[in-house]
Design a protein around this motif. Structure first.
Motif, PDB file in Angstrom:
ATOM      1  N   ILE A 103      -0.890   5.722  -7.131  1.00  0.00           N
ATOM      2  CA  ILE A 103      -0.688   5.078  -5.833  1.00  0.00           C
ATOM      3  C   ILE A 103       0.006   6.141  -4.996  1.00  0.00           C
ATOM      4  CG2 ILE A 103       0.480   3.224  -4.580  1.00  0.00           C
ATOM      5  CD1 ILE A 103       0.165   1.496  -7.109  1.00  0.00           C
ATOM      6  N   GLY A 104      -0.741   6.753  -4.099  1.00  0.00           N
ATOM      7  CA  GLY A 104      -0.293   7.942  -3.387  1.00  0.00           C
ATOM      8  C   GLY A 104       0.726   7.685  -2.296  1.00  0.00           C
ATOM      9  N   ALA A 105       1.339   8.774  -1.838  1.00  0.00           N
ATOM     10  CA  ALA A 105       2.311   8.723  -0.746  1.00  0.00           C
ATOM     11  C   ALA A 105       1.629   8.154   0.490  1.00  0.00           C
ATOM     12  CB  ALA A 105       2.853  10.118  -0.466  1.00  0.00           C
ATOM     13  N   GLY A 106       2.334   7.313   1.224  1.00  0.00           N
ATOM     14  CA  GLY A 106       1.769   6.689   2.411  1.00  0.00           C
ATOM     15  C   GLY A 106       0.957   5.440   2.113  1.00  0.00           C
ATOM     16  N   THR A 107       0.817   5.085   0.839  1.00  0.00           N
ATOM     17  CA  THR A 107       0.065   3.897   0.446  1.00  0.00           C
ATOM     18  C   THR A 107       1.041   2.776   0.142  1.00  0.00           C
ATOM     19  OG1 THR A 107      -1.652   5.272  -0.534  1.00  0.00           O
ATOM     20  CG2 THR A 107      -1.592   2.967  -1.207  1.00  0.00           C
ATOM     21  N   ARG A 108       0.706   1.575   0.627  1.00  0.00           N
ATOM     22  CA  ARG A 108       1.539   0.396   0.362  1.00  0.00           C
ATOM     23  C   ARG A 108       0.661  -0.669  -0.287  1.00  0.00           C
ATOM     24  NH1 ARG A 108       6.014  -2.676   3.698  1.00  0.00           N
ATOM     25  NH2 ARG A 108       5.843  -4.694   2.705  1.00  0.00           N
ATOM     26  N   VAL A 109       1.099  -1.162  -1.440  1.00  0.00           N
ATOM     27  CA  VAL A 109       0.374  -2.206  -2.162  1.00  0.00           C
ATOM     28  C   VAL A 109       1.232  -3.462  -2.143  1.00  0.00           C
ATOM     29  CG1 VAL A 109      -0.549  -2.905  -4.394  1.00  0.00           C
ATOM     30  CG2 VAL A 109      -0.774  -0.536  -3.656  1.00  0.00           C
ATOM     31  N   GLU A 110       0.632  -4.587  -1.741  1.00  0.00           N
ATOM     32  CA  GLU A 110       1.333  -5.870  -1.766  1.00  0.00           C
ATOM     33  C   GLU A 110       0.634  -6.769  -2.778  1.00  0.00           C
ATOM     34  OE1 GLU A 110       2.221  -7.702   1.944  1.00  0.00           O
ATOM     35  OE2 GLU A 110       2.844  -5.826   2.873  1.00  0.00           O
ATOM     36  N   GLY A 111       1.385  -7.167  -3.798  1.00  0.00           N
ATOM     37  CA  GLY A 111       0.829  -7.983  -4.874  1.00  0.00           C
ATOM     38  C   GLY A 111       1.097  -7.324  -6.206  1.00  0.00           C
ATOM     39  N   SER A 112       0.761  -8.008  -7.267  1.00  0.00           N
ATOM     40  CA  SER A 112       1.016  -7.515  -8.617  1.00  0.00           C
ATOM     41  C   SER A 112       0.045  -6.412  -8.997  1.00  0.00           C
ATOM     42  CB  SER A 112       0.911  -8.650  -9.626  1.00  0.00           C
ATOM     43  OG  SER A 112       1.893  -9.628  -9.352  1.00  0.00           O
ATOM     44  N   VAL A 113       0.547  -5.438  -9.770  1.00  0.00           N
ATOM     45  CA  VAL A 113      -0.265  -4.337 -10.267  1.00  0.00           C
ATOM     46  C   VAL A 113      -0.245  -4.404 -11.790  1.00  0.00           C
ATOM     47  CG1 VAL A 113      -0.513  -1.824 -10.407  1.00  0.00           C
ATOM     48  CG2 VAL A 113       0.294  -2.875  -8.278  1.00  0.00           C
ATOM     49  N   TYR A 114      -1.423  -4.487 -12.399  1.00  0.00           N
ATOM     50  CA  TYR A 114      -1.560  -4.507 -13.857  1.00  0.00           C
ATOM     51  C   TYR A 114      -2.294  -3.241 -14.263  1.00  0.00           C
ATOM     52  CZ  TYR A 114      -0.382  -9.416 -13.331  1.00  0.00           C
ATOM     53  OH  TYR A 114       0.260 -10.588 -13.007  1.00  0.00           O
ATOM     54  N   PHE A 115      -1.802  -2.549 -15.309  1.00  0.00           N
ATOM     55  CA  PHE A 115      -2.429  -1.280 -15.684  1.00  0.00           C
ATOM     56  C   PHE A 115      -2.327  -1.032 -17.179  1.00  0.00           C
ATOM     57  CE2 PHE A 115       1.965  -0.128 -15.477  1.00  0.00           C
ATOM     58  CZ  PHE A 115       2.129   0.940 -16.349  1.00  0.00           C
ATOM     59  N   THR A 116      -3.143  -0.098 -17.660  1.00  0.00           N
ATOM     60  CA  THR A 116      -3.031   0.439 -19.012  1.00  0.00           C
ATOM     61  C   THR A 116      -2.948   1.951 -18.871  1.00  0.00           C
ATOM     62  OG1 THR A 116      -5.421   0.597 -19.258  1.00  0.00           O
ATOM     63  CG2 THR A 116      -4.385  -1.404 -20.084  1.00  0.00           C
ATOM     64  N   GLY A 117      -2.471   2.619 -19.894  1.00  0.00           N
ATOM     65  CA  GLY A 117      -2.371   4.075 -19.828  1.00  0.00           C
ATOM     66  C   GLY A 117      -1.192   4.504 -18.975  1.00  0.00           C
ATOM     67  N   GLY A 118      -1.441   5.429 -18.051  1.00  0.00           N
ATOM     68  CA  GLY A 118      -0.378   5.951 -17.206  1.00  0.00           C
ATOM     69  C   GLY A 118      -0.598   5.614 -15.749  1.00  0.00           C
ATOM     70  N   LEU A 119       0.488   5.285 -15.043  1.00  0.00           N
ATOM     71  CA  LEU A 119       0.446   4.989 -13.602  1.00  0.00           C
ATOM     72  C   LEU A 119       1.549   5.773 -12.926  1.00  0.00           C
ATOM     73  CD1 LEU A 119      -0.401   3.364 -11.042  1.00  0.00           C
ATOM     74  CD2 LEU A 119       1.176   1.575 -11.813  1.00  0.00           C
ATOM     75  N   ARG A 120       1.187   6.534 -11.887  1.00  0.00           N
ATOM     76  CA  ARG A 120       2.168   7.265 -11.083  1.00  0.00           C
ATOM     77  C   ARG A 120       2.195   6.653  -9.699  1.00  0.00           C
ATOM     78  NH1 ARG A 120       4.738  12.488 -10.538  1.00  0.00           N
ATOM     79  NH2 ARG A 120       5.123  12.858  -8.316  1.00  0.00           N
ATOM     80  N   ILE A 121       3.412   6.419  -9.193  1.00  0.00           N
ATOM     81  CA  ILE A 121       3.557   5.844  -7.863  1.00  0.00           C
ATOM     82  C   ILE A 121       4.338   6.825  -6.991  1.00  0.00           C
ATOM     83  CG2 ILE A 121       4.512   3.948  -6.507  1.00  0.00           C
ATOM     84  CD1 ILE A 121       4.093   2.154  -8.951  1.00  0.00           C
ATOM     85  N   ASP A 122       3.706   7.231  -5.891  1.00  0.00           N
ATOM     86  CA  ASP A 122       4.357   8.053  -4.877  1.00  0.00           C
ATOM     87  C   ASP A 122       4.565   7.246  -3.605  1.00  0.00           C
ATOM     88  OD1 ASP A 122       4.374  10.317  -6.532  1.00  0.00           O
ATOM     89  OD2 ASP A 122       2.388  10.934  -5.866  1.00  0.00           O
ATOM     90  N   GLY A 123       3.934   6.076  -3.520  1.00  0.00           N
ATOM     91  CA  GLY A 123       3.998   5.213  -2.346  1.00  0.00           C
ATOM     92  C   GLY A 123       4.928   4.036  -2.562  1.00  0.00           C
ATOM     93  N   GLU A 124       4.489   2.869  -2.053  1.00  0.00           N
ATOM     94  CA  GLU A 124       5.325   1.676  -2.094  1.00  0.00           C
ATOM     95  C   GLU A 124       4.548   0.504  -2.680  1.00  0.00           C
ATOM     96  OE1 GLU A 124       7.704  -1.121   1.138  1.00  0.00           O
ATOM     97  OE2 GLU A 124       7.112   0.910   1.689  1.00  0.00           O
ATOM     98  N   VAL A 125       5.218  -0.263  -3.543  1.00  0.00           N
ATOM     99  CA  VAL A 125       4.625  -1.473  -4.122  1.00  0.00           C
ATOM    100  C   VAL A 125       5.574  -2.626  -3.860  1.00  0.00           C
ATOM    101  CG1 VAL A 125       3.893  -2.651  -6.228  1.00  0.00           C
ATOM    102  CG2 VAL A 125       3.387  -0.222  -5.925  1.00  0.00           C
ATOM    103  N   LYS A 126       5.039  -3.680  -3.244  1.00  0.00           N
ATOM    104  CA  LYS A 126       5.818  -4.897  -3.038  1.00  0.00           C
ATOM    105  C   LYS A 126       5.179  -5.965  -3.901  1.00  0.00           C
ATOM    106  CE  LYS A 126       8.196  -7.398   0.533  1.00  0.00           C
ATOM    107  NZ  LYS A 126       8.497  -7.487   1.942  1.00  0.00           N
TER     108      LYS A 126
END
Length: 133
Positions: free
Chosen positions: A18-41
């Motif tokens: 989830i890159g810089a400047g990206t905003r996610v609203e809602g739940s995030v479900y993942f497997t493996g690896g997740l890198r967040i440079d942006g914002e998650v609400k």
């Protein structure tokens, strides 16, 4: 080599970003690896059975919601409870406002937790005493 492999170790690879400047609203479900440079609400959850899941938060990352993963490395900001089944590493610019449940924790100088530290129940605590050489 001869022993049983530990399948819960993180693989060290990032499958999603989830890159810089990206905003996610809602739940995030993942497997493996997740890198967040942006914002998650919303919450961030490693799906069941993902014992090698790895969440990496850069110093620009901001998460407002609950986190439930196996392994986490953070240098960003989290507002909400954090539950880490295996290990958490907090680098110098990391900020967590909320309770942190962990099995193994590593905090660098400058990292801040505003909340309770809860050692994961059911896991034996191993104390190692330093000996003088």
């Amino acid at each position: 080599m001869f022993g049983k492999k530990d399948e819960s170790k993180p693989l060290g690879r990032i499958d999603s970003l989830i890159g810089a400047g990206t905003r996610v609203e809602g739940s995030v479900y993942f497997t493996g690896g997740l890198r967040i440079d942006g914002e998650v609400k919303g919450s961030i959850v490693a799906v069941e059975g993902a014992s090698s899941s790895m969440l990496v938060l850069s110093e620009h990352a901001r998460v407002e919601g609950a986190i439930n993963v196996a392994h986490m490395v953070t240098n960003g900001t989290v507002v909400g409870p954090v539950s880490v089944a295996q290990s958490i590493e907090m680098q110098s610019k990391a900020r967590i406002t909320g309770d942190v449940e962990y099995a193994v924790i590593e905090m660098h100088q400058g990292a801040v937790i505003e909340g309770r530290l809860l050692h994961a129940a059911g896991k034996p605590v191993e104390l190692k005493l330093a000996t003088s050489a």
